[in-house]
Design an enzyme around this catalytic site. Structure first.
Site, short mmCIF file in Angstrom:
data_model
loop_
_atom_site.label_atom_id
_atom_site.label_comp_id
_atom_site.label_asym_id
_atom_site.label_seq_id
_atom_site.Cartn_x
_atom_site.Cartn_y
_atom_site.Cartn_z
N PRO A 195 0.78 -1.24 0.00
CA PRO A 195 0.00 0.00 0.00
C PRO A 195 0.81 1.29 0.00
CG PRO A 195 0.07 -0.93 2.19
CD PRO A 195 0.82 -1.89 1.31
N ASP A 219 3.32 1.11 -12.06
CA ASP A 219 2.22 2.06 -12.18
C ASP A 219 2.27 3.13 -11.09
OD1 ASP A 219 0.85 1.09 -9.85
OD2 ASP A 219 0.07 -0.58 -11.04
N LYS A 230 -1.65 4.55 -14.05
CA LYS A 230 -3.06 4.81 -14.30
C LYS A 230 -3.67 5.39 -13.03
CE LYS A 230 -4.38 0.66 -15.47
NZ LYS A 230 -5.26 -0.41 -15.94
N GLY A 252 0.72 -1.57 -7.43
CA GLY A 252 0.33 -1.13 -6.09
C GLY A 252 -0.57 -2.16 -5.44
N ASP A 299 -2.07 -5.47 -4.16
CA ASP A 299 -1.96 -6.87 -4.56
C ASP A 299 -2.39 -7.01 -6.02
OD1 ASP A 299 -1.92 -9.91 -3.58
OD2 ASP A 299 -3.65 -9.62 -4.91
N THR A 345 -2.40 -5.80 1.00
CA THR A 345 -3.45 -5.03 0.32
C THR A 345 -4.02 -3.90 1.17
OG1 THR A 345 -5.44 -5.28 -1.02
CG2 THR A 345 -5.32 -6.63 0.97
N MET A 355 -11.25 2.98 -4.71
CA MET A 355 -11.44 3.82 -5.90
C MET A 355 -12.84 4.42 -5.96
SD MET A 355 -9.56 1.26 -8.63
CE MET A 355 -10.48 -0.17 -8.06
N GLY A 361 -2.98 6.02 3.05
CA GLY A 361 -2.62 5.21 4.22
C GLY A 361 -1.26 4.56 4.10
#
Length: 504
Positions: free
Chosen positions: A13, A36, A58, A89, A91, A119, A172, A201
């Protein structure tokens, strides 16, 4: 050329400490890294210099590269015979589209492995004092993508989610926070159900807003939030204040740049992280032994003529003993020689080789070492000083004040400025996201300046280990502070003081 291989690696994370051991090992062996925008800077700084990097970042409504093209890149690079790491990023299989990437690899018969990652739906609440399950509140956890296509309604069964009475984590979904909360209330959720938005976080940008499912949107509008962020809904959110721990750490919320050479960086970095800082490891310099060591080999062949050896850095110690081994010189030849060390780091490097320093000055700098050694030496004695090619001359200036003292000043290693393109340090400072840069030598200051052309250096808060380092940072107009002693622990104390001072 034989076909290469692809590893789908979850980067976690954000906090590099949450990057798995297997992930780190895989990354260190990568020849090509496809990464990414959600990969933390701490993990990015671990990409080996020898690897070729391809950015396919993205973010919501700002897609750098279509997923199909990313899949194709993995296939093409593997077919060229490379070891390819797809660094993602969190998992790879949790809304990371890892399954889609594997489909094409499997179809093209390209070997692959998956390295799971820590995750965010579990780690980010944990860093905010929210246990996603708790016997007194809930026994289930549900992770949902909060992303929806523009202009379309959610295809989420909100009623079913409410009926689970479990903890709900939406990824998201911050841009649709109102829709999510409204849909949950409409589906029968108690409007006073605790809910939270958790920003960035496990990093220095971490921020928590806790309210209820009916007031959270209003609270977020009032206090503001940045992405990436997750939404957590459930009774466990009420525990956040009681169980919060991250923000209690002395350097929580601070991002610190460390510029030391890579081989000397680990102790300082681990201590900063234990204090809660997000650390960006971007060495400003690297050191390399000189290819031609004839002068040193000549000195090693006649060690009996020296009464003292003066070491001015841990790197100087390392190179000296490496070259001693290469030249076939027996360590017992040092039996009659006294050893001086500039400070605790150098003293420690000697101890690691079973040697105790006979002399360490009270103040850890070249002038103080030269003065202390000058006073300890007798007239006519011979001093060997193996050090950096561009080393400061202060030690020599002080030693030269002793009549009849013979000095062999021998360059054993050179210093080079480091640059990297993955993380834009200039942009980070201009955006105010780096709170402090730590400099442990004048050469790290100069290396940092080389790597950040055009930066307004008045925006750099610099924690400096000593006078020479501070003078170098002052010359560029940085906001400089100096540690009380030239030790790593003293620099850490200084950084903590700067954070406290920054609060008011």
């Amino acid at each position: 050329m034989s076909t290469g291989k692809v590893w789908l690696v979850g980067a976690g994370p954000g906090d590099v400490g949450l990057f798995t051991l297997k992930g780190m090992e895989t990354l260190q062996n990568a020849e090509v890294v496809v990464y990414d925008s959600l990969v933390g800077h701490g993990v990015l700084s671990k990409i080996p210099d020898t690897a070729r990097c391809i950015y396919v970042g993205k973010r919501a409504s700002n897609h750098t590269m279509p997923q199909e093209q990313i899949n194709q890149i993995l296939v093409e690079e593997a077919k060229k015979g490379y070891r390819v790491v797809r660094l993602k990023g969190g998992d790879p299989f949790l809304f990371g589209r890892g399954g889609e990437e594997l489909e094409l690899l499997a179809q093209e018969k390209i070997p692959y492995e998956v390295v799971p990652g820590v995750t965010s739906p579990i780690a980010v609440p944990a860093y905010n004092g929210i246990p996603v399950t708790h016997r007194d509140f809930t026994s289930s956890l549900h992770i949902i993508t909060g992303h929806k296509r523009q202009g379309q309604a959610y295809d989420i069964n909100f009623k079913a989610l409410v009926h689970t009475e479990g903890t709900l984590v939406f990824l998201m979904g911050v841009t649709a926070l109102g829709d999510i909360c409204g849909s949950l209330v409409k589906a029968g959720m108690d409007k006073d159900m605790p809910a939270a938005v958790l920003q960035k976080g496990t990093t220095a940008g971490q921020k928590r807003i806790v309210a209820t499912v009916s007031t959270l949107e209003e609270e977020v509008k009032r206090r503001g939030i940045e992405t990436p962020a997750i939404i957590v809904v459930g009774k466990v959110c009420a525990l956040a204040e009681e169980f919060a721990w991250y923000e209690k750490l002395p350097l929580a919320g601070w991002k610190v740049l460390v510029t030391r050479p890579r081989d000397l960086i680990s102790t300082m970095v681990s201590k900063l992280r234990l204090l809660g800082a997000e650390v960006l490891e971007l060495p400003a310099i690297r050191t390399e032994p000189l290819e031609q060591q004839e002068a040193l080999y000549d000195a090693l062949s006649q060690l009996e003529r020296y009464q003292w050896i003066a070491f001015t850095s841990p790197t100087g110690v390392k190179v000296f003993f490496e070259e001693m081994k290469k030249s076939g010189t027996d360590i017992r030849k040092l039996g009659g020689v006294k050893i001086a060390a500039i400070g605790n780091g150098t003293k420690k490097a000697l101890l690691e080789r079973g040697l105790y320093a006979d002399l360490v000055p009270e103040v850890f700098d070249g002038a103080s070492l030269g003065k202390a050694l000058r006073e300890a030496c007798r007239e006519g004695e011979h001093v060997l000083v193996p050090r950096a090619k561009i080393g400061n001359k202060e030690i020599l200036d002080e030693l030269s004040k002793k009549p009849g003292l013979k000095i062999s000043d021998i360059a054993t290693y050179d210093t080079f400025y480091e640059t990297q393109e993955i993380i834009d340090q200039r942009e980070e400072f201009e955006a105010g996201t780096i709170d402090c840069a730590v400099f442990t030598s004048a050469s790290t200051v100069r290396g940092f300046v080389e790597a950040t052309p055009g930066l307004d250096y008045t925006k750099v808060r610099a924690a400096c280990i000593g006078k020479q380092t501070k003078a170098a940072a002052d010359a560029y107009g940085m906001e400089t502070y100096m540690a009380e002693k030239a030790t790593i622990d003293s620099v850490l104390e200084l950084v903590i003081k700067l954070k406290k001072k920054n609060k008011f």
